[in-house]
Scaffold this active site. Structure first.
Site, short mmCIF file in Angstrom:
data_model
loop_
_atom_site.label_atom_id
_atom_site.label_comp_id
_atom_site.label_asym_id
_atom_site.label_seq_id
_atom_site.Cartn_x
_atom_site.Cartn_y
_atom_site.Cartn_z
CG HIS A 43 -69.59 -22.75 44.55
ND1 HIS A 43 -70.40 -23.22 43.98
CD2 HIS A 43 -71.31 -21.64 45.20
CE1 HIS A 43 -71.77 -23.79 43.02
NE2 HIS A 43 -72.39 -22.57 44.25
CD GLU A 70 -67.75 -20.42 41.36
OE1 GLU A 70 -66.91 -21.25 39.83
OE2 GLU A 70 -67.76 -22.26 41.71
CG HIS A 215 -68.47 -28.22 36.32
ND1 HIS A 215 -68.43 -28.03 37.40
CD2 HIS A 215 -68.53 -29.33 35.26
CE1 HIS A 215 -68.98 -28.30 38.02
NE2 HIS A 215 -69.61 -29.71 36.90
#
Length: 262
Positions: A43, A70, A215
């Site tokens: 990310h 991400e 997640h």
């Protein structure tokens, strides 16, 4: 089931001391050499709290595994990723709030500028995935904008499962909204969260969209998701890195892979 390993928090440890270790490329090759990891997820946050631009460049240059990046729709990040000589295998667009500890929910598909960012990546031949809550409207948005893959936010499911089946509610960072719920309430809400993930994964399949999820997934709550045949990929990071601190990265990866690749 594809196993996407998120290595953000290996870099978090490095950035805490602003030093050179742990080395992100060493983590990459440990993952690769297990022969159990299908892709690496990172990310690139606006505040660069862990992954840095240089990490992106190094990984894309040398990685034998596909790289999933991400990121938000931040213009500077979009320009950076679109300018890369070595392209990621996909970009997963996520919501981002600088004050959050971690991503708090799925993408708001009415977000101004989202359509333009999707188009920018498509124009560069980069596959786009959207990190969304398991909702039909979000799936329809994806299909309308030629997005062939989504990642369902599993945070609600994961938090409920942890509250019900672990000692999470007795820990220092217990979620206050869940502490006062009875086991019956938690079980009912968990069941509904699972059913919603299953329904939307099936809906995605019939739309021709590949359904992924991630997640808050860990060695306990991931097992139930294997009952959803339409799910094709799970992205997991924090729990694997947490276990790696105690048992080593290779063993932590293999233990997770044993669960999700049965």
């Amino acid at each position: 089931m594809r196993f996407g390993l998120n290595i953000d928090h290996i870099v978090t440890l490095r950035e805490v001391r602003k030093t050179y270790e742990p080395e992100i490329l060493e983590a990459l090759f440990i993952a690769k050499n297990t022969h159990k990891v299908d892709l690496i997820t990172i990310h690139l946050r606006e505040d660069r709290r862990h992954i840095q631009n240089e990490d992106v460049l190094r990984l894309l240059e040398i990685s034998p595994l596909p790289i999933n990046i991400e990121c938000s729709i931040n213009a500077a990040i979009t320009d950076f990723l679109c300018s890369l000589k070595n392209k990621p295998s996909k970009v997963t667009i996520v919501p981002e709030n600088r004050n959050e500890v971690t991503t708090e929910g799925g993408l708001d598909c009415s977000l101004k500028g989202l359509e333009e960012v999707i188009r920018a990546y498509h124009n560069k031949g980069i596959e786009v995935s959207l990190f969304i809550d398991p909702l039909k409207d979000a799936l329809h948005f994806a299909r309308e904008h030629q997005v062939k893959q989504v990642e369902f936010h599993t945070g609600v499911y994961a938090n409920l499962h942890n509250a019900l089946y672990s000692n999470a509610n007795n820990q220092i960072h217990a979620i206050s909204a869940l502490k006062d719920k009875s086991p019956k309430e938690l079980k009912e809400e968990l069941h509904n969260a699972f059913l919603q993930l299953r329904r939307m994964s099936k809906e995605a399949f019939f739309m021709g969209i590949t359904a992924c999820a991630g997640h808050g997934l860990n060695y306990t709550n991931v097992k139930e998701l294997l009952k959803i045949p339409s799910l094709r990929e799970l992205n997991i990071g924090h729990s694997v890195v947490s276990k790696a601190v105690l048992v080593g990265l290779e063993k932590a990866i293999l233990e997770m892979a044993q669960l999700i690749k049965r």
